[in-house]
Design a protein around this motif. Structure first.
Motif, PDB file in Angstrom:
ATOM      1  N   ILE A  46       0.859  -1.179   0.000  1.00 17.06           N
ATOM      2  CA  ILE A  46       0.000   0.000   0.000  1.00 17.06           C
ATOM      3  C   ILE A  46       0.895   1.228   0.000  1.00 17.06           C
ATOM      4  CG2 ILE A  46      -1.725   1.295   1.300  1.00 17.06           C
ATOM      5  CD1 ILE A  46      -2.494  -1.532   2.499  1.00 17.06           C
ATOM      6  N   LEU A  47       0.707   2.083  -0.970  1.00 11.96           N
ATOM      7  CA  LEU A  47       1.467   3.334  -1.065  1.00 11.96           C
ATOM      8  C   LEU A  47       0.510   4.495  -0.869  1.00 11.96           C
ATOM      9  CD1 LEU A  47       3.563   2.534  -4.260  1.00 11.96           C
ATOM     10  CD2 LEU A  47       4.277   2.304  -1.878  1.00 11.96           C
ATOM     11  N   ALA A  48       0.921   5.470  -0.095  1.00 11.38           N
ATOM     12  CA  ALA A  48       0.093   6.658   0.113  1.00 11.38           C
ATOM     13  C   ALA A  48       0.969   7.897   0.044  1.00 11.38           C
ATOM     14  CB  ALA A  48      -0.605   6.591   1.464  1.00 11.38           C
ATOM     15  N   SER A  49       0.430   8.908  -0.558  1.00 11.65           N
ATOM     16  CA  SER A  49       1.107  10.198  -0.605  1.00 11.65           C
ATOM     17  C   SER A  49       1.225  10.747   0.815  1.00 11.65           C
ATOM     18  CB  SER A  49       0.278  11.147  -1.468  1.00 11.65           C
ATOM     19  OG  SER A  49       0.661  12.487  -1.249  1.00 11.65           O
ATOM     20  N   PRO A  50       2.257  11.537   1.088  1.00 16.71           N
ATOM     21  CA  PRO A  50       2.361  12.152   2.409  1.00 16.71           C
ATOM     22  C   PRO A  50       1.416  13.344   2.605  1.00 16.71           C
ATOM     23  CG  PRO A  50       4.217  12.793   1.058  1.00 16.71           C
ATOM     24  CD  PRO A  50       3.434  11.773   0.272  1.00 16.71           C
ATOM     25  N   LEU A  51       0.695  13.740   1.552  1.00 16.57           N
ATOM     26  CA  LEU A  51      -0.263  14.834   1.721  1.00 16.57           C
ATOM     27  C   LEU A  51      -1.300  14.428   2.767  1.00 16.57           C
ATOM     28  CD1 LEU A  51      -0.898  15.876  -1.999  1.00 16.57           C
ATOM     29  CD2 LEU A  51       0.712  16.848  -0.366  1.00 16.57           C
ATOM     30  N   VAL A  52      -1.700  15.375   3.598  1.00 10.77           N
ATOM     31  CA  VAL A  52      -2.610  15.084   4.709  1.00 10.77           C
ATOM     32  C   VAL A  52      -3.882  14.390   4.226  1.00 10.77           C
ATOM     33  CG1 VAL A  52      -4.050  16.162   6.495  1.00 10.77           C
ATOM     34  CG2 VAL A  52      -1.691  16.920   6.159  1.00 10.77           C
ATOM     35  N   ARG A  53      -4.496  14.898   3.173  1.00 17.19           N
ATOM     36  CA  ARG A  53      -5.769  14.322   2.714  1.00 17.19           C
ATOM     37  C   ARG A  53      -5.594  12.898   2.191  1.00 17.19           C
ATOM     38  NH1 ARG A  53      -4.098  18.434  -0.577  1.00 17.19           N
ATOM     39  NH2 ARG A  53      -3.747  17.951  -2.767  1.00 17.19           N
ATOM     40  N   ALA A  54      -4.482  12.611   1.545  1.00 13.24           N
ATOM     41  CA  ALA A  54      -4.238  11.268   1.013  1.00 13.24           C
ATOM     42  C   ALA A  54      -3.923  10.280   2.131  1.00 13.24           C
ATOM     43  CB  ALA A  54      -3.101  11.301   0.002  1.00 13.24           C
ATOM     44  N   ALA A  55      -3.089  10.696   3.071  1.00 13.53           N
ATOM     45  CA  ALA A  55      -2.752   9.821   4.195  1.00 13.53           C
ATOM     46  C   ALA A  55      -3.988   9.537   5.040  1.00 13.53           C
ATOM     47  CB  ALA A  55      -1.660  10.460   5.041  1.00 13.53           C
ATOM     48  N   ARG A  56      -4.835  10.537   5.231  1.00 11.36           N
ATOM     49  CA  ARG A  56      -6.069  10.346   6.020  1.00 11.36           C
ATOM     50  C   ARG A  56      -7.041   9.430   5.287  1.00 11.36           C
ATOM     51  NH1 ARG A  56      -8.383   9.494  10.551  1.00 11.36           N
ATOM     52  NH2 ARG A  56     -10.367  10.516  10.852  1.00 11.36           N
ATOM     53  N   THR A  57      -7.138   9.566   3.973  1.00 13.98           N
ATOM     54  CA  THR A  57      -7.999   8.672   3.192  1.00 13.98           C
ATOM     55  C   THR A  57      -7.547   7.233   3.377  1.00 13.98           C
ATOM     56  OG1 THR A  57      -8.525  10.377   1.546  1.00 13.98           O
ATOM     57  CG2 THR A  57      -8.820   8.081   0.867  1.00 13.98           C
ATOM     58  N   ALA A  58      -6.245   6.994   3.281  1.00 13.43           N
ATOM     59  CA  ALA A  58      -5.719   5.639   3.477  1.00 13.43           C
ATOM     60  C   ALA A  58      -5.996   5.152   4.893  1.00 13.43           C
ATOM     61  CB  ALA A  58      -4.216   5.609   3.192  1.00 13.43           C
ATOM     62  N   ALA A  59      -5.777   6.015   5.876  1.00 13.44           N
ATOM     63  CA  ALA A  59      -5.981   5.636   7.273  1.00 13.44           C
ATOM     64  C   ALA A  59      -7.438   5.292   7.564  1.00 13.44           C
ATOM     65  CB  ALA A  59      -5.510   6.754   8.194  1.00 13.44           C
ATOM     66  N   MET A  60      -8.367   5.936   6.882  1.00  9.67           N
ATOM     67  CA  MET A  60      -9.784   5.662   7.098  1.00  9.67           C
ATOM     68  C   MET A  60     -10.274   4.474   6.278  1.00  9.67           C
ATOM     69  SD  MET A  60     -11.338   9.493   7.311  1.00  9.67           S
ATOM     70  CE  MET A  60     -12.924   8.939   7.908  1.00  9.67           C
ATOM     71  N   THR A  61      -9.669   4.257   5.122  1.00 10.54           N
ATOM     72  CA  THR A  61     -10.110   3.190   4.217  1.00 10.54           C
ATOM     73  C   THR A  61      -9.627   1.813   4.666  1.00 10.54           C
ATOM     74  OG1 THR A  61     -10.136   4.732   2.369  1.00 10.54           O
ATOM     75  CG2 THR A  61     -10.024   2.402   1.816  1.00 10.54           C
ATOM     76  N   LEU A  62      -8.377   1.723   5.087  1.00  4.27           N
ATOM     77  CA  LEU A  62      -7.782   0.419   5.402  1.00  4.27           C
ATOM     78  C   LEU A  62      -8.490  -0.364   6.498  1.00  4.27           C
ATOM     79  CD1 LEU A  62      -4.007   1.226   5.024  1.00  4.27           C
ATOM     80  CD2 LEU A  62      -5.536   0.094   3.418  1.00  4.27           C
ATOM     81  N   PRO A  63      -8.863   0.256   7.626  1.00  9.96           N
ATOM     82  CA  PRO A  63      -9.535  -0.537   8.654  1.00  9.96           C
ATOM     83  C   PRO A  63     -10.865  -1.126   8.176  1.00  9.96           C
ATOM     84  CG  PRO A  63      -8.723   1.504   9.587  1.00  9.96           C
ATOM     85  CD  PRO A  63      -8.549   1.597   8.095  1.00  9.96           C
ATOM     86  N   ILE A  64     -11.550  -0.437   7.303  1.00 12.01           N
ATOM     87  CA  ILE A  64     -12.819  -0.946   6.770  1.00 12.01           C
ATOM     88  C   ILE A  64     -12.546  -2.085   5.807  1.00 12.01           C
ATOM     89  CG2 ILE A  64     -14.828  -0.370   5.351  1.00 12.01           C
ATOM     90  CD1 ILE A  64     -14.413   2.553   6.446  1.00 12.01           C
ATOM     91  N   ALA A  65     -11.587  -1.899   4.929  1.00 15.53           N
ATOM     92  CA  ALA A  65     -11.296  -2.896   3.895  1.00 15.53           C
ATOM     93  C   ALA A  65     -10.686  -4.172   4.464  1.00 15.53           C
ATOM     94  CB  ALA A  65     -10.362  -2.299   2.845  1.00 15.53           C
ATOM     95  N   PHE A  66      -9.993  -4.065   5.582  1.00 19.83           N
ATOM     96  CA  PHE A  66      -9.278  -5.225   6.108  1.00 19.83           C
ATOM     97  C   PHE A  66      -9.797  -5.690   7.469  1.00 19.83           C
ATOM     98  CE2 PHE A  66      -6.434  -3.248   3.095  1.00 19.83           C
ATOM     99  CZ  PHE A  66      -6.086  -4.336   2.317  1.00 19.83           C
ATOM    100  N   MET A  67     -11.081  -5.439   7.764  1.00 19.21           N
ATOM    101  CA  MET A  67     -11.663  -5.932   9.012  1.00 19.21           C
ATOM    102  C   MET A  67     -11.647  -7.443   8.980  1.00 19.21           C
ATOM    103  SD  MET A  67     -14.865  -3.429   9.433  1.00 19.21           S
ATOM    104  CE  MET A  67     -15.237  -3.005  11.081  1.00 19.21           C
ATOM    105  N   PRO A  68     -11.449  -8.125  10.062  1.00 17.62           N
ATOM    106  CA  PRO A  68     -11.252  -7.601  11.406  1.00 17.62           C
ATOM    107  C   PRO A  68      -9.803  -7.317  11.750  1.00 17.62           C
ATOM    108  CG  PRO A  68     -11.449  -9.961  11.519  1.00 17.62           C
ATOM    109  CD  PRO A  68     -11.577  -9.570  10.065  1.00 17.62           C
TER     110      PRO A  68
END
Length: 90
Positions: A48-70
């Motif tokens: 998983i690669l994410a840009s260091p831009l705040v909005r991109a890093a936050r999108t990844a941080a919010m998306t991953l827990p949902i996509a990879f539950m539990p």
């Protein structure tokens, strides 16, 4: 090999600079929807690669827990990278 590209969610305009723009409430909802779509696609990326831009890093941080539950990957699994683009020479 499969490649999934996910763009950051909608971001607020108010910020000291472009790199520090936060997700808007709409952008946060979009990140949740993106996570659910990755579940529906049975996406299991090896990297998983994410840009260091705040909005991109936050999108990844919010998306991953949902996509990879539990068991979402640790946040240090996100590799920050910047990609420089340049226009072709005339």
């Amino acid at each position: 090999m499969e490649l999934y590209l996910l763009r950051h969610g909608d971001a607020l305009d108010a910020a000291p600079d472009d790199a520090s723009r936060q997700l808007s409430p709409l952008g946060e909802r979009q990140a949740h929807v993106a996570g659910r779509m990755l579940v529906r696609l049975s996406a299991r990326p090896a990297l998983i690669l994410a840009s260091p831009l705040v909005r991109a890093a936050r999108t990844a941080a919010m998306t991953l827990p949902i996509a990879f539950m539990p068991s979402p990957p640790a946040m240090d699994a996100i590799v920050e990278s910047t990609i420089a683009c340049s226009a072709p020479a005339d």
